[in-house]
Design a protein around this motif. Structure first.
Motif, mmCIF file in Angstrom:
data_model
loop_
_atom_site.group_PDB
_atom_site.id
_atom_site.type_symbol
_atom_site.label_atom_id
_atom_site.label_comp_id
_atom_site.label_asym_id
_atom_site.label_seq_id
_atom_site.Cartn_x
_atom_site.Cartn_y
_atom_site.Cartn_z
ATOM 1 N N ALA A 1 0.826 -1.201 0.000
ATOM 2 C CA ALA A 1 0.000 0.000 0.000
ATOM 3 C C ALA A 1 0.864 1.257 0.000
ATOM 4 N N LEU A 2 1.965 1.215 0.755
ATOM 5 C CA LEU A 2 2.876 2.363 0.790
ATOM 6 C C LEU A 2 3.513 2.575 -0.575
ATOM 7 N N GLU A 3 3.915 1.501 -1.215
ATOM 8 C CA GLU A 3 4.535 1.602 -2.536
ATOM 9 C C GLU A 3 3.546 2.144 -3.567
ATOM 10 N N ALA A 4 2.290 1.738 -3.469
ATOM 11 C CA ALA A 4 1.270 2.242 -4.384
ATOM 12 C C ALA A 4 1.001 3.724 -4.156
ATOM 13 N N GLU A 5 1.112 4.156 -2.912
ATOM 14 C CA GLU A 5 0.859 5.560 -2.579
ATOM 15 C C GLU A 5 2.011 6.455 -3.032
ATOM 16 N N PHE A 6 3.230 5.938 -2.965
ATOM 17 C CA PHE A 6 4.419 6.716 -3.330
ATOM 18 C C PHE A 6 5.242 5.914 -4.352
ATOM 19 N N PRO A 7 4.735 5.766 -5.574
ATOM 20 C CA PRO A 7 5.367 4.853 -6.546
ATOM 21 C C PRO A 7 6.750 5.282 -7.011
ATOM 22 N N ARG A 8 7.090 6.561 -6.900
ATOM 23 C CA ARG A 8 8.369 7.027 -7.418
ATOM 24 C C ARG A 8 9.381 7.346 -6.323
ATOM 25 N N ALA A 9 9.001 7.121 -5.095
ATOM 26 C CA ALA A 9 9.915 7.383 -3.988
ATOM 27 C C ALA A 9 10.843 6.190 -3.780
#
Length: 291
Positions: free
Chosen positions: A162-170
């Motif tokens: 979920a975190l990766e989906a929220e911040f895909p380019r971080a």
């Protein structure tokens, strides 16, 4: 007698919704022309003396004129950057007079440089960790500027996805900037008062006002969505206020769980109604608060 005691003085009158819209339109027009309105011009836009305007604005939306103006500038800055403008063009379109002023104020509000925000957060380092809480597994994610996400769930892999989906380019890595920021989230998840920690929470000026209002709701108490809209001076913006609650990435620390339906029903919580019920119950027990 020299006057009324502060507690006996009448509260300042509030600014009407139509005047708030007129005020926002004035700010937007001046910013679009490359200027930055003064406090005096803001007051004049709705026909009030500067001092009275300041008092009424704070009574209506909980912030002063300069904070309101900065919020509108940041909203314009985000819009122009996400529309693809070069940083320099976005700078002047948002009413910043120099690049140093932009980076001084823009980075503090965006949680990253304007260029990085324009690229969707690419290159921004986010550290994360998970920890057990009375509400289940808690994921806390931070940047160098503050907490950027707090999620609740049952397993680490799902929360990490979920975190990766929220911040895909971080750039994501295990480990947080400050352990006390995690402890603050755990305290709230336990129904206790958490320390006031810095947040790296991005949003429009309207969303920021809603999130600020959420943080002013006392622990152990709740407000309806209609009451929340009234708290920010826009009593008809009930649905918009509810959407701002739904887009809050920093659960617990921005307590959207303290907002309920018109009949006090527990509605609209991303992490499940049972967690919301338990959290409100724990807060009431620990604080002695009333519904």
């Amino acid at each position: 007698m020299t006057g009324l005691a502060p507690a006996d003085r009448p509260a300042p009158a509030r600014i009407a919704a139509d005047d708030l819209r007129r005020l926002a339109a004035h700010i937007d027009q001046v910013l679009a022309e490359g200027g930055r309105p003064s406090v005096a011009s803001l007051a004049a836009a709705i026909g009030l003396p500067a001092g009275e305007f300041r008092r009424r604005l704070e009574a209506t939306i909980g912030i002063g004129p300069r904070a309101l103006l900065t919020g509108r500038q940041i909203a314009h800055l985000r819009e122009r950057l996400l529309a693809g403008d070069e940083v320099t063009d976005a700078l002047y379109a948002a009413g910043y007079g120099s690049s140093s002023r932009l980076y001084e104020r823009g980075q503090a509000a965006l949680g990253m440089t304007p260029g990085a925000y324009r690229r969707g957060g690419a290159g921004v380092a986010i550290g994360w960790t998970t920890v057990a809480s009375p509400l289940g597994l808690l994921l806390v994610a931070t940047t160098a500027h503050g907490v950027c996400a707090v999620y609740l769930g049952d397993d680490e892999a799902t929360l990490r996805d979920a975190l990766e989906a929220e911040f895909p380019r971080a750039t994501l890595s295990r480990g947080v900037a400050r352990q006390e920021w995690v402890e603050a989230a755990v305290a709230v998840a336990s129904g206790q008062a958490g320390e006031d920690v810095p947040l790296d929470l991005q949003g429009t000026a309207f969303q920021q006002r809603v999130w600020r209002a959420l943080r002013s709701i006392p622990r152990g108490q709740t407000r309806t969505y209609a009451e929340l809209a009234t708290m920010i001076g826009q009593p008809t913006a009930i649905r918009a206020a509810a959407r701002a609650c739904a887009t809050n990435k920093v659960s617990l620390l921005v307590p959207c769980h303290r907002v309920v339906g018109s009949n006090a029903s527990l509605t609209g919580y991303r992490w499940g109604m049972e967690r919301k019920r338990r959290l409100i119950e724990m807060e009431r027990q620990s604080s002695g608060g009333l519904p």
